[in-house]
Motif scaffolding. Structure first.
Motif, PDB file in Angstrom:
ATOM      1  N   MET A 193    -121.210 126.877  27.969  1.00 46.44           N
ATOM      2  CA  MET A 193    -122.234 127.137  26.952  1.00 46.44           C
ATOM      3  C   MET A 193    -123.276 128.103  27.478  1.00 46.44           C
ATOM      4  O   MET A 193    -123.671 129.059  26.800  1.00 46.44           O
ATOM      5  N   THR A 194    -123.700 127.872  28.707  1.00 41.52           N
ATOM      6  CA  THR A 194    -124.671 128.768  29.331  1.00 41.52           C
ATOM      7  C   THR A 194    -124.110 130.184  29.393  1.00 41.52           C
ATOM      8  O   THR A 194    -124.769 131.162  29.010  1.00 41.52           O
ATOM      9  N   ARG A 195    -122.880 130.283  29.862  1.00 41.01           N
ATOM     10  CA  ARG A 195    -122.229 131.598  29.974  1.00 41.01           C
ATOM     11  C   ARG A 195    -122.175 132.272  28.611  1.00 41.01           C
ATOM     12  O   ARG A 195    -122.495 133.457  28.463  1.00 41.01           O
ATOM     13  N   PRO A 239    -119.537 112.119  26.082  1.00 48.23           N
ATOM     14  CA  PRO A 239    -120.646 111.678  25.219  1.00 48.23           C
ATOM     15  C   PRO A 239    -122.033 111.862  25.844  1.00 48.23           C
ATOM     16  O   PRO A 239    -122.959 112.314  25.150  1.00 48.23           O
ATOM     17  N   THR A 240    -122.219 111.566  27.124  1.00 47.70           N
ATOM     18  CA  THR A 240    -123.559 111.700  27.701  1.00 47.70           C
ATOM     19  C   THR A 240    -123.975 113.165  27.798  1.00 47.70           C
ATOM     20  O   THR A 240    -125.129 113.511  27.499  1.00 47.70           O
ATOM     21  N   GLU A 241    -123.032 114.037  28.180  1.00 48.71           N
ATOM     22  CA  GLU A 241    -123.350 115.476  28.245  1.00 48.71           C
ATOM     23  C   GLU A 241    -123.708 115.998  26.863  1.00 48.71           C
ATOM     24  O   GLU A 241    -124.643 116.785  26.690  1.00 48.71           O
ATOM     25  N   TRP A 242    -122.910 115.576  25.880  1.00 45.01           N
ATOM     26  CA  TRP A 242    -123.145 116.023  24.509  1.00 45.01           C
ATOM     27  C   TRP A 242    -124.515 115.548  24.023  1.00 45.01           C
ATOM     28  O   TRP A 242    -125.258 116.284  23.379  1.00 45.01           O
ATOM     29  N   GLY A 243    -124.865 114.318  24.383  1.00 44.61           N
ATOM     30  CA  GLY A 243    -126.166 113.803  24.003  1.00 44.61           C
ATOM     31  C   GLY A 243    -127.295 114.689  24.518  1.00 44.61           C
ATOM     32  O   GLY A 243    -128.269 114.962  23.811  1.00 44.61           O
ATOM     33  N   ALA A 244    -127.117 115.182  25.737  1.00 51.15           N
ATOM     34  CA  ALA A 244    -128.163 116.021  26.338  1.00 51.15           C
ATOM     35  C   ALA A 244    -128.178 117.427  25.754  1.00 51.15           C
ATOM     36  O   ALA A 244    -129.230 118.052  25.635  1.00 51.15           O
ATOM     37  N   ALA A 245    -126.981 117.947  25.379  1.00 49.43           N
ATOM     38  CA  ALA A 245    -126.889 119.372  25.005  1.00 49.43           C
ATOM     39  C   ALA A 245    -126.947 119.608  23.500  1.00 49.43           C
ATOM     40  O   ALA A 245    -127.214 120.727  23.059  1.00 49.43           O
ATOM     41  N   ALA A 271    -128.741 119.174  20.805  1.00 50.39           N
ATOM     42  CA  ALA A 271    -129.829 119.788  20.025  1.00 50.39           C
ATOM     43  C   ALA A 271    -129.835 121.306  20.227  1.00 50.39           C
ATOM     44  O   ALA A 271    -129.914 122.080  19.253  1.00 50.39           O
ATOM     45  N   ILE A 272    -129.712 121.725  21.474  1.00 56.19           N
ATOM     46  CA  ILE A 272    -129.704 123.167  21.775  1.00 56.19           C
ATOM     47  C   ILE A 272    -128.480 123.832  21.172  1.00 56.19           C
ATOM     48  O   ILE A 272    -128.550 124.914  20.574  1.00 56.19           O
TER      49      ILE A 272
END
Ligand SMILES: *Cc1c(COP(=O)(O)O)cnc(C)c1O
Length: 348
Positions: A108-110, A135-141, A143-144
């Motif tokens: 995503m960053t790339r 799921p935890t990564e998705w939770g963090a990312a 919104a952006i």
């Protein structure tokens, strides 16, 4: 001509796509997975036939496949890339208008740095542990990521070929938890998931193997027939052996035909001494090991020497042949060799 002929029935392919599209139900878009050169059958020919039938969205494994496909199908259809946005992909994604299915925060960053504003999708991991955000990564990312408006959010089922497997419902539940309030198109099902019923269909389905005539789509029409020319025949006396390792011994006088295809053409060695080939409706067993370029077959019971024998035909589907070799139809299809003459029919 001493190469096999791979007959590819594009009308059967289109019929399979239409049947899966009908199963996907109204309001659900049926895409088509054409990775690995259209499961070995020619991604361009396959995609153009499906495009004429109404398919608007294609999926490939890597950006290079998407670039080649774009030349074949023009600018209109969407092409999604399962492997996402890898280092060095930015130009090809941009120039050929490919939609990477981003798999990780790193991707995503790339993507947002190198191609701001360029279409993308998101791949979520609902339990297969292969590709996608957990799921935890998705939770963090999320919104952006959602602020950048993904075109499609997808996940992939690990056990969809078995409707009884409870992992299907578990992954479905996780997918709901991860995506229910997003308001963007969603996709969960490949061929197997389509057959699990409407709960699994969401907005877009992604059939692959069922289009090409393979399990788990039991009603699929066979798409391929593979005919192998007979190069030579010989009489083998009782007690003589055939092929490498002398692994087959004639019990009585036998007529052996030598056919022009081997493991270099995708007819894997596990077929040796177990598979059959067909002369019209008559099965003829392989006698001896599979060589790189040749098969040896017992045709003693035939009344005349045929000029070719079929190893894939309506009497022996890709899944039948796969069973004989202890593998799956997918592997038989995607191994079909580059040396075959590919002859297409239908698809207009
Ligand atoms: C290969 C693949 C498909 C197609 O699967 P089939 O079982 O061939 O229908 C769909 N989605 C993803 C992510 C895949 O890798």
């Amino acid at each position: 001509m001493a190469t096999g002929t791979l007959h590819i029935d594009l009308d059967a392919l289109v019929a399979n796509w239409r049947a899966l599209d009908a199963l996907s139900g109204p309001g659900v878009e049926t895409g088509a997975v054409v990775k690995a050169d259209g499961y070995g059958l020619g991604a361009g020919k396959v995609a153009r036939a499906l495009q004429r039938a109404g398919a608007k969205r294609f999926f490939v494994a890597v950006a290079e496949e998407g670039a080649a496909l774009r030349q074949e199908i023009g600018t209109e259809p969407a092409i999604h890339v399962f492997s996402g946005h890898m280092p060095g992909d930015a130009d090809i994604l941009h120039d050929l208008s490919l939609i990477p299915m981003l798999n990780s925060i790193e991707q995503m960053t790339r993507h947002f740095e190198s191609l701001p504003g360029h279409a993308f999708g998101v791949q979520l991991d609902t339990g297969m542990n292969r590709l996608g955000l957990e799921p935890t990564e998705w939770g963090a990312a999320r919104a952006i990521v959602m602020a950048q408006k993904p075109r499609l959010v997808m996940s992939h089922l690990a056990c969809a070929d078995d409707p009884e497997d409870r992992m299907n419902a578990e992954q479905l539940s996780v997918f709901h938890d991860m995506t229910d309030d997003l308001g963007v198109p969603r996709s969960l099902s490949a061929t197997g998931g389509i057959l699990l019923g409407p709960d699994y269909h969401f907005d877009v389905t992604r059939p692959g193997v069922g289009l090409y005539g393979g399990a788990p789509f039991g009603e699929a029409e066979p798409v391929v027939r593979l005919s192998l020319p007979v190069i030579q025949t010989r009489d083998v006396a009782a007690g003589e052996t055939v092929g490498y390792g002398a692994s087959w011994t004639a019990e009585e006088h036998t007529v052996i035909a030598t056919l022009a295809a081997g493991y270099a053409d995708g007819l894997i060695r596990a077929l040796g001494n177990v598979a059959v080939v067909f002369s019209e409706d008559t099965p003829c067993p392989l006698a001896g090991r599979v060589s790189m370029d040749l098969l040896t077959v017992d045709i003693t019971h035939l009344t005349r020497v045929p000029d070719h024998l079929d190893i894939l035909c309506p009497l022996q589907t890709i899944d039948d042949l796969a069973d004989a070799a202890g593998t799956i139809g997918y592997e038989i299809l995607t191994s079909l060799g580059a040396r075959y003459h590919r002859r297409y029919a239908g698809g207009a």
